[in-house]
Design a protein around this motif. Structure first.
Motif, PDB file in Angstrom:
ATOM      1  N   TYR A   1       0.837  -1.208   0.000  1.00  0.00           N
ATOM      2  CA  TYR A   1       0.000   0.000   0.000  1.00  0.00           C
ATOM      3  C   TYR A   1       0.872   1.257   0.000  1.00  0.00           C
ATOM      4  O   TYR A   1       0.562   2.241  -0.673  1.00  0.00           O
ATOM      5  CB  TYR A   1      -0.945   0.017   1.211  1.00  0.00           C
ATOM      6  N   TYR A   2       1.957   1.197   0.744  1.00  0.00           N
ATOM      7  CA  TYR A   2       2.865   2.348   0.817  1.00  0.00           C
ATOM      8  C   TYR A   2       3.476   2.628  -0.561  1.00  0.00           C
ATOM      9  O   TYR A   2       3.446   3.763  -1.054  1.00  0.00           O
ATOM     10  CB  TYR A   2       3.951   2.052   1.853  1.00  0.00           C
TER      11      TYR A   2
ATOM     12  N   ALA B   1      -4.017   4.549  -0.130  1.00  0.00           N
ATOM     13  CA  ALA B   1      -3.991   5.186   1.197  1.00  0.00           C
ATOM     14  C   ALA B   1      -5.237   4.796   1.979  1.00  0.00           C
ATOM     15  O   ALA B   1      -5.187   4.573   3.201  1.00  0.00           O
ATOM     16  CB  ALA B   1      -3.918   6.707   1.037  1.00  0.00           C
ATOM     17  N   ASP B   2      -6.322   4.674   1.271  1.00  0.00           N
ATOM     18  CA  ASP B   2      -7.576   4.257   1.888  1.00  0.00           C
ATOM     19  C   ASP B   2      -7.464   2.822   2.416  1.00  0.00           C
ATOM     20  O   ASP B   2      -7.884   2.515   3.533  1.00  0.00           O
ATOM     21  CB  ASP B   2      -8.649   4.309   0.793  1.00  0.00           C
TER      22      ASP B   2
ATOM     23  N   TYR C   1      -4.755   1.379   3.244  1.00  0.00           N
ATOM     24  CA  TYR C   1      -3.850   1.419   4.402  1.00  0.00           C
ATOM     25  C   TYR C   1      -4.636   1.777   5.667  1.00  0.00           C
ATOM     26  O   TYR C   1      -4.499   1.126   6.695  1.00  0.00           O
ATOM     27  CB  TYR C   1      -2.728   2.439   4.162  1.00  0.00           C
ATOM     28  N   ARG C   2      -5.464   2.793   5.556  1.00  0.00           N
ATOM     29  CA  ARG C   2      -6.205   3.247   6.743  1.00  0.00           C
ATOM     30  C   ARG C   2      -7.150   2.177   7.264  1.00  0.00           C
ATOM     31  O   ARG C   2      -7.457   2.141   8.444  1.00  0.00           O
ATOM     32  CB  ARG C   2      -6.979   4.517   6.425  1.00  0.00           C
ATOM     33  N   LYS C   3      -7.597   1.315   6.368  1.00  0.00           N
ATOM     34  CA  LYS C   3      -8.526   0.261   6.797  1.00  0.00           C
ATOM     35  C   LYS C   3      -7.823  -0.928   7.459  1.00  0.00           C
ATOM     36  O   LYS C   3      -8.485  -1.823   7.991  1.00  0.00           O
ATOM     37  CB  LYS C   3      -9.350  -0.229   5.599  1.00  0.00           C
TER      38      LYS C   3
ATOM     39  N   HIS D   1      -1.573  -0.249  12.315  1.00  0.00           N
ATOM     40  CA  HIS D   1      -0.816   0.657  11.447  1.00  0.00           C
ATOM     41  C   HIS D   1       0.667   0.696  11.834  1.00  0.00           C
ATOM     42  O   HIS D   1       1.057   0.155  12.857  1.00  0.00           O
ATOM     43  CB  HIS D   1      -1.459   2.043  11.480  1.00  0.00           C
TER      44      HIS D   1
ATOM     45  N   PHE E   1       2.020   8.293   5.938  1.00  0.00           N
ATOM     46  CA  PHE E   1       0.563   8.296   6.036  1.00  0.00           C
ATOM     47  C   PHE E   1       0.071   9.279   7.094  1.00  0.00           C
ATOM     48  O   PHE E   1      -1.038   9.821   6.982  1.00  0.00           O
ATOM     49  CB  PHE E   1       0.035   6.882   6.310  1.00  0.00           C
ATOM     50  N   GLY E   2       0.933   9.532   8.084  1.00  0.00           N
ATOM     51  CA  GLY E   2       0.568  10.529   9.098  1.00  0.00           C
ATOM     52  C   GLY E   2       0.482  11.918   8.497  1.00  0.00           C
ATOM     53  O   GLY E   2      -0.297  12.766   8.970  1.00  0.00           O
TER      54      GLY E   2
END
Ligand code: SF4
Ligand code: SF4
Length: 243
Positions: free
Chosen positions: A188-189, A200-201, A203-205, A209, A240-241
């Motif tokens: 994902y990165y 990115a979405d 990743y957030r799911k 993390h 991502f932060g």
């Protein structure tokens, strides 16, 4: 490519798609540079591409075209632009299944090579050549392979120097004591940095993390591809932060 444009074929297909006669357009290529040009037309929905670890690590034959990074970039672009990849030559014409014929000088198995192909960004399907029922049965047997049987991390022992340190998402470094899905998170990165807005979405799911990493170093010691994952987790958390 120039012939396609000059002959009017591309315009013709474009018109057919507009009319709805053609629903989806695909192409096949062995060459990342040509494939990039075809993707630039923004007409393509799918790409057939020759892909296996030998081609990806510049150890293949005349069909394994392009550098490690050019091939990687192409797959990431396909994923980011929603162009599905159908893999040709997943076993390098059978050579990778034989220690005598393989450019790596060791044998890989069908489950390992299928998993390798499916782990590449953008790949939706893999089409090995089937000469008869025996081949088909071997492929179907691979459906029941265990994660250990599918683990292709042995490829890490045959890397060219310039490919060391890049995560190939093999998951060999699992388990992480903090529950981080290391390979998937790295995918994902990489995709997000390559312009894939959905990555990115995704990743957030994820349940856990990169911030959860305690830098225990277990994954570093397990990775045959030389990835310093404990450092990379900090990089991923920062990236991502800041989005
Ligand atoms: S860090 Fe290494 S072992 Fe872990 S998924 Fe990436 S390449 Fe595989
Ligand atoms: S270094 Fe971080 S990512 Fe790797 S195993 Fe330890 S906690 Fe998990």
């Amino acid at each position: 490519m120039e012939d396609l444009v000059e002959s009017g074929v591309l315009d013709y297909i474009r018109a057919l798609k507009k009319k709805g006669t053609v629903r989806h357009i695909g192409f096949s290529s062995h060459n990342p540079e040509v494939a990039e040009m075809l993707l630039d037309t923004k007409l393509m929905d799918m790409m057939m591409f020759s892909l296996n670890p030998a081609y990806d690590l510049e150890k293949g034959d005349e069909l394994g075209i392009g550098t490690v990074s050019a091939r990687r970039r192409l797959l990431e672009r396909c994923q980011a632009e929603g162009v599905g990849i159908s893999v040709m030559k997943p076993f390098h014409g059978g050579k990778l299944l034989s220690s005598e014929m393989s450019p790596f000088r060791f044998q890989l198995t069908i489950p390992q090579l299928l998993q390798y192909a499916f782990d590449r960004p953008g790949v939706l399907t893999v089409l090995p050549g089937v000469r008869g029922l025996a081949d088909l049965n071997l492929l179907l047997d691979a459906l029941g392979a265990t994660p250990q049987e599918k683990d292709y991390s042995v490829i890490g022992s045959a890397l060219p120097e310039h490919a060391v340190g890049s995560c190939v998402y093999c998951a060999h470094c699992q388990p992480c004591s903090k529950g981080i899905q290391i390979g998937l998170m790295n995918k994902y990165y990489d995709l997000a940095r390559g312009g894939d807005v959905l990555a990115a979405d995704h990743y957030r799911k994820l349940e856990v993390h990169a911030e959860a990493c305690i830098r225990c170093g277990h994954c570093d010691s397990r990775c045959p591809f030389g990835v310093k994952q404990s450092q990379r987790m900090q990089e991923i958390a920062r990236y991502f932060g800041n989005l």
